[in-house]
Design a protein around this motif. Sequence first.
Motif, PDB file in Angstrom:
ATOM      1  N   LYS A  76      51.283 -44.477 -28.757  1.00  0.00           N
ATOM      2  CA  LYS A  76      51.104 -45.659 -29.626  1.00  0.00           C
ATOM      3  C   LYS A  76      52.354 -45.859 -30.488  1.00  0.00           C
ATOM      4  O   LYS A  76      52.814 -46.987 -30.693  1.00  0.00           O
ATOM      5  N   LYS A  77      52.907 -44.726 -30.951  1.00  0.00           N
ATOM      6  CA  LYS A  77      54.158 -44.830 -31.719  1.00  0.00           C
ATOM      7  C   LYS A  77      55.254 -45.434 -30.833  1.00  0.00           C
ATOM      8  O   LYS A  77      55.975 -46.341 -31.237  1.00  0.00           O
ATOM      9  N   LEU A  78      55.309 -44.948 -29.603  1.00  0.00           N
ATOM     10  CA  LEU A  78      56.305 -45.454 -28.652  1.00  0.00           C
ATOM     11  C   LEU A  78      56.093 -46.958 -28.406  1.00  0.00           C
ATOM     12  O   LEU A  78      57.054 -47.739 -28.379  1.00  0.00           O
ATOM     13  N   HIS A  79      54.832 -47.344 -28.239  1.00  0.00           N
ATOM     14  CA  HIS A  79      54.469 -48.749 -28.035  1.00  0.00           C
ATOM     15  C   HIS A  79      54.999 -49.604 -29.198  1.00  0.00           C
ATOM     16  O   HIS A  79      55.666 -50.610 -28.987  1.00  0.00           O
ATOM     17  N   VAL A 117      53.055 -48.121  -5.643  1.00  0.00           N
ATOM     18  CA  VAL A 117      52.384 -47.674  -6.867  1.00  0.00           C
ATOM     19  C   VAL A 117      52.879 -48.564  -8.015  1.00  0.00           C
ATOM     20  O   VAL A 117      54.096 -48.699  -8.218  1.00  0.00           O
ATOM     21  N   ILE A 118      51.924 -49.179  -8.719  1.00  0.00           N
ATOM     22  CA  ILE A 118      52.293 -50.058  -9.838  1.00  0.00           C
ATOM     23  C   ILE A 118      51.831 -49.392 -11.131  1.00  0.00           C
ATOM     24  O   ILE A 118      50.635 -49.158 -11.328  1.00  0.00           O
ATOM     25  N   VAL A 119      52.786 -49.047 -11.964  1.00  0.00           N
ATOM     26  CA  VAL A 119      52.493 -48.297 -13.188  1.00  0.00           C
ATOM     27  C   VAL A 119      52.597 -49.261 -14.368  1.00  0.00           C
ATOM     28  O   VAL A 119      53.628 -49.918 -14.552  1.00  0.00           O
ATOM     29  N   HIS A 120      51.524 -49.339 -15.156  1.00  0.00           N
ATOM     30  CA  HIS A 120      51.479 -50.307 -16.253  1.00  0.00           C
ATOM     31  C   HIS A 120      51.809 -49.649 -17.594  1.00  0.00           C
ATOM     32  O   HIS A 120      51.150 -48.679 -17.989  1.00  0.00           O
ATOM     33  N   ASP A 121      52.792 -50.208 -18.252  1.00  0.00           N
ATOM     34  CA  ASP A 121      53.153 -49.809 -19.626  1.00  0.00           C
ATOM     35  C   ASP A 121      53.741 -48.396 -19.722  1.00  0.00           C
ATOM     36  O   ASP A 121      53.828 -47.671 -18.735  1.00  0.00           O
ATOM     37  N   PRO A 122      54.153 -48.016 -20.952  1.00  0.00           N
ATOM     38  CA  PRO A 122      54.906 -46.751 -21.046  1.00  0.00           C
ATOM     39  C   PRO A 122      54.067 -45.480 -20.890  1.00  0.00           C
ATOM     40  O   PRO A 122      54.624 -44.454 -20.461  1.00  0.00           O
ATOM     41  N   GLN A 123      52.781 -45.533 -21.202  1.00  0.00           N
ATOM     42  CA  GLN A 123      52.022 -44.268 -21.201  1.00  0.00           C
ATOM     43  C   GLN A 123      52.178 -43.496 -19.894  1.00  0.00           C
ATOM     44  O   GLN A 123      52.493 -42.315 -19.910  1.00  0.00           O
ATOM     45  N   CYS A 141      55.737 -53.916 -17.231  1.00  0.00           N
ATOM     46  CA  CYS A 141      55.780 -53.812 -18.692  1.00  0.00           C
ATOM     47  C   CYS A 141      54.981 -54.946 -19.320  1.00  0.00           C
ATOM     48  O   CYS A 141      55.215 -56.114 -19.015  1.00  0.00           O
ATOM     49  N   HIS A 142      54.052 -54.605 -20.207  1.00  0.00           N
ATOM     50  CA  HIS A 142      53.223 -55.628 -20.866  1.00  0.00           C
ATOM     51  C   HIS A 142      53.610 -55.805 -22.337  1.00  0.00           C
ATOM     52  O   HIS A 142      52.847 -56.366 -23.119  1.00  0.00           O
ATOM     53  N   ASP A 154      65.547 -45.877 -24.672  1.00  0.00           N
ATOM     54  CA  ASP A 154      66.197 -44.763 -23.948  1.00  0.00           C
ATOM     55  C   ASP A 154      65.136 -43.899 -23.262  1.00  0.00           C
ATOM     56  O   ASP A 154      65.340 -43.392 -22.166  1.00  0.00           O
ATOM     57  N   PHE A 155      64.008 -43.729 -23.928  1.00  0.00           N
ATOM     58  CA  PHE A 155      62.902 -42.966 -23.337  1.00  0.00           C
ATOM     59  C   PHE A 155      62.456 -43.636 -22.034  1.00  0.00           C
ATOM     60  O   PHE A 155      62.328 -42.990 -20.997  1.00  0.00           O
ATOM     61  N   VAL A 156      62.250 -44.943 -22.085  1.00  0.00           N
ATOM     62  CA  VAL A 156      61.825 -45.693 -20.887  1.00  0.00           C
ATOM     63  C   VAL A 156      62.882 -45.566 -19.795  1.00  0.00           C
ATOM     64  O   VAL A 156      62.589 -45.351 -18.617  1.00  0.00           O
TER      65      VAL A 156
END
Length: 402
Positions: A76-79, A117-123, A141-142, A154-156
Motif C-alpha cells: 500500500k505504501k508502494l501504491h 500471464v497478465i499481472v495486475h498492479d505492483p503487488q 498497471c492500474h 525503481d522498484f517496479v
Amino acid sequence: MKLEKYIPIVGEEIINEIIILAKRLKDIRVLHVNSTYKGGGVAEILKSLVPLMNELDVKTDWKVFEGDERFFNFTKKLHNMLHLPSEETITSEEFVYYLKVVYENLTKIDFSSYDVVIVHDPQPIGLVVNKERGQRWIWRCHIDTSTPTPTAWDFVRKFLGSYDAAIFHLPEFVYEKMDLPVYIIQPSIDPLHPKNVEIPDEEVRETLIKFGVDPEIPIILQVSRFDRLKDPFGALEAFKMVRKNFKCQMVFVGGYAPDDPEGETVYKELLNLTAEEKDVFVLNLPPDSHREVNAFQRGATVVIQKSIREGFGLVVSEAMWKEKPVVGANVGGIRRQIVHGITGFLVESVEGAALRIKQLLSSDSLRKDMGYHAKERVKHRYLITRHLRDYLLIIHKILSAS
Ligand code: UDP
C-alpha cells in the motif's frame, strides 16, 4: 451465450468482431493474477472479463496473490508512492520481505501451463522471476504513474525488464521510455453486471430508506473504498458548503479491500468526523453489495468523485452509465471520462466542487442533459466489450511477436 446479450447495447458488429478475434486464440491459455478477489476496480473488471474470455474459448484463469499484513502494508505504501511523489523510501528489509512473499506465492501457483500471464498492479509484479521459456508476461498497471516517487518506480523497474509488454490506462501514465512494448487500454464497466443493470425505481427507493436516507431530499453521493487518495474529507467539505444554500444529503458508500490495510482507519476517521451530522451517511458495505451500490448511484442527484489521484475511477463511468452528471477531480482517469461542461464537471478544489454541485442542484434540465451525454460517452468508450476486444488484440499481437 452471454456475449450475445450485449448485442442490444453495443450492436452486432462489435460482438462479431470479438468472436472472430477470439477464434485466432483458440487453445491459448491465459492467466490473470492480482491481489484480491473482492474490493476495488481490478477485481470488478476481472469478474466480468474472465468468464467472457472463457466463453469465447480463450481458456482463462484468475488467481490471487496472497500476502500478510506486513506485506500489504508495504505494497500500500508502494501504491501511494507510485501515485504521488513523496519522501518515503523503500528499505532493504521491505524489499527482502517482498521477495520472500513472492517466492511463497511461486510455490502455490502453477504457471507452467499458461501461454500468457497478465499481472495486475505492483503487488504481484515480482512473480515474473519465474517466467518460463516461450511464455509471454504482461504487466497491467492500474495506477497513475505519471509522477511517481522515483524510488518506487525503481522498484517496479527491477521487474519490468523481464516482462514482454506493459499496459497503462493512459499515455501520460507512462513515466519514462521503456525497453518493452507499451500499450494503452482504458478500463471498462460491465452493463450486465448487477451493479449496472436497470433496477426498478421501487428498489432504489427501498434501498435508500433501508439505510436511513430520505428519497425526497437531493443526494450527493461518493462511492469509493475508504482511502485518503479518494479524498472523502474534501468531498465532505464541499458538501458542507453546498448545504448552506441547498437542503441536501451526503452519502458515502464505501468498503475496504483485503489488500488495503488503511481502509478501516480512514472509515473510522470519516465516521467520527460526521457523527453529529444528521445529513451525512457513511455506509461501510460488504464488497458484494452490487445491487445496493447500483441503487445509490441511481438514487443520487449528483455524484462526486473528489479523488486526489485516480488510475481510472470505474465509479465515474458507473454513475455516468446511470445518466448521472459527475463532479470529478481533474486528475488521472477521471479527467478522461468526464467531458467538462458536457457530461459533468472537472474541478480543481473543494470550492470548485461545491460550486458545480450547486449549479447542478439548481437545474433539473442541466442534470438531465448532462446525464444523457454521460451515458452516451460510456456506451461508446467504457463498456466491457471494447475492453475485451483490446485484450484479445494485445494477446494476439504479443503472441505473434517473435
Ligand atoms: N465499490 C463497491 N463498493 C464500495 C466501494 C467501491 O462495490 O463500497 C466498487 C465500485 O462500484 C467500483 C470499484 O469498487 O466498481 C472501484 O473501482 P474504482 O476504479 O473506482 O477504484 P479503485 O477501488 O479500483 O481504486
